[in-house]
Design a protein around this motif. Sequence first.
Motif, short mmCIF file in Angstrom:
data_model
loop_
_atom_site.label_atom_id
_atom_site.label_comp_id
_atom_site.label_asym_id
_atom_site.label_seq_id
_atom_site.Cartn_x
_atom_site.Cartn_y
_atom_site.Cartn_z
N PHE A 125 -4.46 1.18 2.64
CA PHE A 125 -3.53 2.28 2.49
C PHE A 125 -3.30 2.48 0.99
O PHE A 125 -2.93 1.55 0.29
CB PHE A 125 -2.21 1.96 3.21
N VAL A 126 -3.54 3.70 0.53
CA VAL A 126 -3.42 3.98 -0.90
C VAL A 126 -2.05 4.56 -1.18
O VAL A 126 -1.63 5.53 -0.55
CB VAL A 126 -4.51 4.99 -1.34
N GLN A 127 -1.37 3.96 -2.14
CA GLN A 127 -0.02 4.43 -2.49
C GLN A 127 -0.04 4.99 -3.89
O GLN A 127 -0.49 4.33 -4.82
CB GLN A 127 0.94 3.24 -2.50
N TYR A 128 0.47 6.22 -4.04
CA TYR A 128 0.53 6.79 -5.37
C TYR A 128 1.70 7.76 -5.52
O TYR A 128 1.84 8.43 -6.54
CB TYR A 128 -0.78 7.51 -5.73
N ALA A 147 -15.40 0.39 -0.05
CA ALA A 147 -14.53 -0.79 -0.05
C ALA A 147 -14.69 -1.59 -1.35
O ALA A 147 -13.74 -2.21 -1.82
CB ALA A 147 -14.83 -1.67 1.15
N GLU A 148 -15.88 -1.56 -1.93
CA GLU A 148 -16.11 -2.32 -3.15
C GLU A 148 -15.83 -1.50 -4.41
O GLU A 148 -15.28 -2.01 -5.39
CB GLU A 148 -17.57 -2.80 -3.20
N ALA A 149 -16.20 -0.22 -4.36
CA ALA A 149 -16.16 0.58 -5.59
C ALA A 149 -14.77 1.15 -5.88
O ALA A 149 -14.35 1.22 -7.03
CB ALA A 149 -17.18 1.71 -5.51
N ALA A 150 -14.05 1.55 -4.81
CA ALA A 150 -12.78 2.25 -5.04
C ALA A 150 -11.63 1.26 -5.13
O ALA A 150 -10.80 1.14 -4.23
CB ALA A 150 -12.54 3.26 -3.92
N THR A 151 -11.55 0.55 -6.24
CA THR A 151 -10.46 -0.41 -6.43
C THR A 151 -9.24 0.31 -7.00
O THR A 151 -9.35 1.39 -7.57
CB THR A 151 -10.87 -1.52 -7.42
N ALA A 152 -8.08 -0.33 -6.86
CA ALA A 152 -6.84 0.25 -7.38
C ALA A 152 -6.95 0.48 -8.89
O ALA A 152 -6.50 1.51 -9.40
CB ALA A 152 -5.68 -0.67 -7.05
N GLU A 153 -7.57 -0.46 -9.59
CA GLU A 153 -7.70 -0.35 -11.05
C GLU A 153 -8.52 0.88 -11.41
O GLU A 153 -8.17 1.67 -12.28
CB GLU A 153 -8.37 -1.60 -11.64
N ARG A 154 -9.65 1.03 -10.73
CA ARG A 154 -10.53 2.16 -11.06
C ARG A 154 -9.88 3.50 -10.70
O ARG A 154 -10.00 4.47 -11.44
CB ARG A 154 -11.85 2.02 -10.32
N LEU A 155 -9.20 3.52 -9.55
CA LEU A 155 -8.57 4.78 -9.13
C LEU A 155 -7.43 5.14 -10.08
O LEU A 155 -7.24 6.30 -10.43
CB LEU A 155 -8.05 4.68 -7.69
N SER A 156 -6.68 4.12 -10.54
CA SER A 156 -5.58 4.37 -11.48
C SER A 156 -6.13 4.95 -12.78
O SER A 156 -5.58 5.90 -13.33
CB SER A 156 -4.83 3.07 -11.79
N ALA A 157 -7.24 4.39 -13.25
CA ALA A 157 -7.83 4.88 -14.50
C ALA A 157 -8.40 6.29 -14.30
O ALA A 157 -8.26 7.16 -15.16
CB ALA A 157 -8.92 3.92 -14.96
N LEU A 158 -9.01 6.50 -13.14
CA LEU A 158 -9.65 7.80 -12.86
C LEU A 158 -8.63 8.93 -12.91
O LEU A 158 -8.87 9.98 -13.49
CB LEU A 158 -10.32 7.74 -11.48
N TYR A 159 -7.46 8.70 -12.29
CA TYR A 159 -6.45 9.76 -12.21
C TYR A 159 -5.34 9.59 -13.24
O TYR A 159 -4.39 10.37 -13.25
CB TYR A 159 -5.87 9.81 -10.79
N GLN A 160 -5.44 8.54 -14.06
CA GLN A 160 -4.39 8.24 -15.04
C GLN A 160 -3.01 8.26 -14.37
O GLN A 160 -2.06 8.86 -14.86
CB GLN A 160 -4.46 9.22 -16.20
N THR A 161 -2.98 7.60 -13.24
CA THR A 161 -1.79 7.54 -12.39
C THR A 161 -1.79 6.17 -11.73
O THR A 161 -2.84 5.72 -11.26
CB THR A 161 -1.90 8.61 -11.28
N PRO A 162 -0.64 5.49 -11.67
CA PRO A 162 -0.64 4.19 -11.00
C PRO A 162 -0.96 4.33 -9.51
O PRO A 162 -0.30 5.10 -8.80
CB PRO A 162 0.79 3.68 -11.19
N VAL A 163 -2.00 3.66 -9.09
CA VAL A 163 -2.42 3.68 -7.69
C VAL A 163 -2.44 2.24 -7.20
O VAL A 163 -2.97 1.36 -7.88
CB VAL A 163 -3.84 4.29 -7.55
#
Length: 252
Positions: free
Chosen positions: A247-250, A221-237
């Motif tokens: 709910f994660v939208q991508y 809940a703390e580590a997997a933020t939208a910003e970090r996930l977007s950067a990780l996959y180079q995809t807007p999340v």
Amino acid sequence: MIEISGLSYGPALQPILHGIDATLPPGRITALIGPNGAGKSTLLKLIARQLAAGSGSIRLDGLDLAQANPAQLARCMAVVAQHLDVASRVRVRELIGFGRWPHSQGRLGPEDHAAVENAVVLFGLDGLEQRFLDELSGGQRQRAFIAMAYAQDTDWLLLDEPLNNLDLHHARNLMAQLRHLAETQDKGIVIVVHDLNYAISWSDHVVALQDGQVAFQGPVAEAATAERLSALYQTPVAITHLGGKPFVQYHR
Ligand SMILES: Nc1ncnc2c1ncn2[C@@H]1O[C@H](COP(=O)(O)OP(=O)(O)OP(=O)(O)O)[C@@H](O)[C@H]1O
Ligand SMILES: [Mg+2]
């Protein structure tokens, strides 16, 4: 607890994994996430000692894995790889029985048969026990291998992309089953998963890899933020909430 410290693997000039420090909590589900080629399967194989680390150490509940003997390891952790080698003339029941090897040395007793039976039921394989592995669908085969790992009765389960091939009913059931095992039997479960909704809804902890290094880790809940996930996959999340749950939208 699995404690990974200064772990590297691969050629010095182009390492596959580099300087990995990570802690995987016991009795919890840890999602190992990251793009294709990030090193998730390699890390899982290093933990399972299917590969030997170049440098660094992995300790499992205090045991230095480099020093553990194979029998000790097989009683601590069970592993299901991403690519399953199918020995076609093996029946489902036999395969699950192989999971009992560390306990039975090949001579299954009543306790082993009960464990196999339990795994058959738990992973929805009733009626398929006598089938050969090459007579199963992809998802059924995947579940047969997970049932084998479960029957091994270890404190740790490491599953590389266990949701591959599973329909939404079986995928959801598997995650619910894993949660149940973590909560009631205190199993430490590490899953490689690409579907971020499964990672976020069902896991407690996350370790994200990128280019062979840890990009971020911690309670999901703390580590997997939208910003970090977007950067990780180079995809807007984006992360929204539906019925009080993240709910994660991508998709688009
Ligand atoms: N046997 C091998 N020899 C050389 N390089 C390898 C080998 N296996 C994997 N690699 C490389 O190591 C890197 C990490 O691979 P790995 O299989 O761990 O990735 P992954 O995160 O599991 O990816 P995926 O999501 O596609 O399964 C990749 O660049 C891959 O090409
Ligand atoms: Mg992989």
